[in-house]
Design an enzyme around this catalytic site. Structure first.
Site, mmCIF file in Angstrom:
data_model
loop_
_atom_site.group_PDB
_atom_site.id
_atom_site.type_symbol
_atom_site.label_atom_id
_atom_site.label_comp_id
_atom_site.label_asym_id
_atom_site.label_seq_id
_atom_site.Cartn_x
_atom_site.Cartn_y
_atom_site.Cartn_z
ATOM 1 N N HIS A 67 0.861 -1.184 0.000
ATOM 2 C CA HIS A 67 0.000 0.000 0.000
ATOM 3 C C HIS A 67 0.897 1.233 0.000
ATOM 4 O O HIS A 67 1.793 1.362 0.842
ATOM 5 C CB HIS A 67 -0.927 -0.002 1.218
ATOM 6 C CG HIS A 67 -1.887 -1.141 1.224
ATOM 7 N ND1 HIS A 67 -2.066 -1.975 2.315
ATOM 8 C CD2 HIS A 67 -2.730 -1.601 0.266
ATOM 9 C CE1 HIS A 67 -2.975 -2.891 2.019
ATOM 10 N NE2 HIS A 67 -3.401 -2.688 0.784
ATOM 11 N N HIS A 166 3.313 -3.636 6.905
ATOM 12 C CA HIS A 166 2.282 -2.640 6.637
ATOM 13 C C HIS A 166 2.157 -1.704 7.832
ATOM 14 O O HIS A 166 2.701 -1.964 8.910
ATOM 15 C CB HIS A 166 0.925 -3.317 6.404
ATOM 16 C CG HIS A 166 0.856 -4.155 5.173
ATOM 17 N ND1 HIS A 166 0.106 -3.803 4.068
ATOM 18 C CD2 HIS A 166 1.447 -5.343 4.867
ATOM 19 C CE1 HIS A 166 0.239 -4.742 3.142
ATOM 20 N NE2 HIS A 166 1.043 -5.686 3.606
ATOM 21 N N GLU A 230 1.313 -5.473 10.938
ATOM 22 C CA GLU A 230 0.684 -4.157 11.050
ATOM 23 C C GLU A 230 1.428 -3.398 12.147
ATOM 24 O O GLU A 230 1.431 -3.806 13.306
ATOM 25 C CB GLU A 230 -0.800 -4.296 11.397
ATOM 26 C CG GLU A 230 -1.610 -5.073 10.372
ATOM 27 C CD GLU A 230 -1.871 -4.294 9.080
ATOM 28 O OE1 GLU A 230 -1.561 -3.081 9.037
ATOM 29 O OE2 GLU A 230 -2.381 -4.907 8.122
#
Length: 345
Positions: A67, A166, A230
C-alpha cells in the site's frame, strides 16, 4: 555482469521516488553484495562472502509498500539497505526485497486502481487489465523464480520466510500485530509466533482461511513461514516515529545478518497475545450494514449475543463468549470481507 560503483542498495528507494528507468540488470554493490533487479523496486540480494552464500539458512522475502501510503516499513527497509551498503550490517542471507506498489508510493495513496493486497493467488486474473493487475502478476512470477519451485534454488531447499510489513489505517488495542496465514499442508510453526514476539509484535492472529493477500500467497504456494505485520498508523514520509519500530527493525537486522530474531540484546522475549480467526464478516449485497462505529479500533471486544452485521436476511451474531473485531470496514466492495472476528487461542 557489471561491477558498477553506484550502489543499487543505497538508491533503492530514491530510484523509485524519482521514477528512474529500471532495466533488468545485475551487478556487485561496492559493499560486495551481489544484486539482481527483477523489476522496479524489486532487488534480489546475495551475501558477498562465498561461504555465506552457500551456507545461508533462508530464502527470505522482505516486502513493504504494498500500500503506497504505508511509509514507515519502507523507511525501515531503506535504512537496512543503507547500512548494508555502508558495511555497518553484514548480509548473510539470500533475500528478495520488494517495494510492492511504486505507482501508489509516488502518489502517496493506498492504491490507485485496485488494492494490490487483494490481487494475489491469481485474483488478478479476475480483474480488468491495469498497472496493479500487471504488478501482482509480475510479483507472483518473481517470487516463484526466487524460491525456485519444490526443489529450491540450485537443488537446495532452504527454509522460506516472508515478512510483509504494513501500517494500519485505524487505531488498534495492540499497536503492532501480525496476521499469520497457514494451510493444512503448510501450517505456521509454533516458534514462528515466538520469533514475532521477539520483534515486539504484541499480538498474532492465526488464519487458515484462503486469502488473496501477498503473505497468504507465499505460504500457500511455496510453504513459506509468512506474516503480514501491522506496525502502527499510516503517516507520510519523514513523519514516522521510527523509534516505535525499533523491535522489528532490530529483529530483521539480526536475522539478515545470520543471527536469530529471538536473540534480543536484553534477553527478554515477550510472547505475543495469540488469537485465531473465528469468522469473517463478508459484505454480500448493497444492503450490508456493519453495526460498529467507523472509528472502532482493531481488537475491540464484543460479548456473546452482540449483533455486529446485517445483510438482508443474513445476520452476524457473536457466538463465542467474547470475539474481537479486526479490520472493520463496511465500505468494501461486495464479496469482500468487512471485518475479521478473532478469539483467543
Amino acid at each position: 555482469m557489471n561491477d558498477a560503483p553506484r550502489s543499487a542498495l543505497r538508491h533503492w528507494l530514491s530510484d523509485v521516488l524519482e521514477s528512474r528507468d529500471h532495466p533488468h540488470d545485475e551487478g556487485v554493490d561496492p559493499c560486495g553484495v551481489r544484486w539482481k533487479r527483477h523489476a522496479e523496486g524489486v532487488l534480489e540480494l546475495a551475501p558477498a562472502d562465498t561461504a555465506a552464500k552457500t551456507a545461508h539458512r533462508y530464502d527470505a522475502i522482505l516486502s513493504c509498500g504494498i500500500h503506497g501510503d504505508e511509509t514507515a516499513p519502507i523507511e525501515i527497509v531503506d535504512g537496512i539497505l543503507h547500512d548494508i551498503a555502508d558495511a555497518r550490517l553484514t548480509l548473510r542471507e539470500r533475500v528478495l526485497v520488494v517495494l510492492g506498489n511504486p505507482h501508489a508510493v509516488r502518489a502517496g495513496k493506498r492504491y490507485l486502481e485496485y488494492d494490490l493486497n487483494r490481487l494475489f493467488q491469481g485474483a488478478h486474473a479476475k480483474r480488468p487489465e491495469s498497472p496493479a493487475v500487471q504488478r501482482a502478476r509480475e510479483l507472483e512470477v518473481i517470487v516463484g523464480e526466487f524460491f525456485g519451485g519444490e526443489g529450491g534454488v540450485d537443488g537446495v531447499r532452504r527454509a522460506r520466510r516472508h515478512v510483509d510489513m504494513h501500517t494500519a489505517i485505524r487505531a488498534s488495542l495492540f499497536q503492532r500485530f501480525a496476521v499469520v496465514p497457514g494451510t493444512p499442508q503448510h501450517p505456521p510453526a509454533d516458534d514462528w509466533f515466538d520469533t514475532l514476539g521477539a520483534a515486539d509484535i504484541e499480538a498474532t492472529m492465526r488464519t487458515g482461511q484462503p486469502s488473496v493477500t501477498f503473505s497468504y500467497f507465499t505460504c500457500a504456494r511455496f510453504g513459506a513461514q509468512s506474516c503480514t505485520l501491522e506496525l502502527g498508523k499510516v503517516a507520510p514520509f519523514g513523519q514516522n516515529r521510527l523509534e516505535d519500530f525499533f523491535g522489528i527493525d532490530a529483529a530483521l537486522r539480526r536475522w539478515l545478518s545470520g543471527g536469530e530474531m529471538t536473540a534480543r540484546d536484553d534477553g527478554q522475549v515477550r510472547p505475543p497475545k495469540r488469537f485465531r480467526v473465528a469468522a469473517e464478516i463478508v459484505r454480500r449485497t448493497d444492503a450490508f450494514v456493519l453495526d460498529v462505529p467507523v472509528d472502532t479500533p482493531n481488537f475491540t471486544p464484543y460479548p456473546a449475543g452482540t449483533i455486529l452485521a446485517r445483510d438482508g436476511e443474513t445476520v452476524y451474531t457473536v457466538s463465542h463468549p467474547e470475539e474481537r473485531i479486526v479490520f472493520p470496514n463496511p465500505n468494501v466492495a461486495n464479496g469482500l470481507r468487512a471485518g475479521v472476528m478473532v478469539v483467543p487461542e
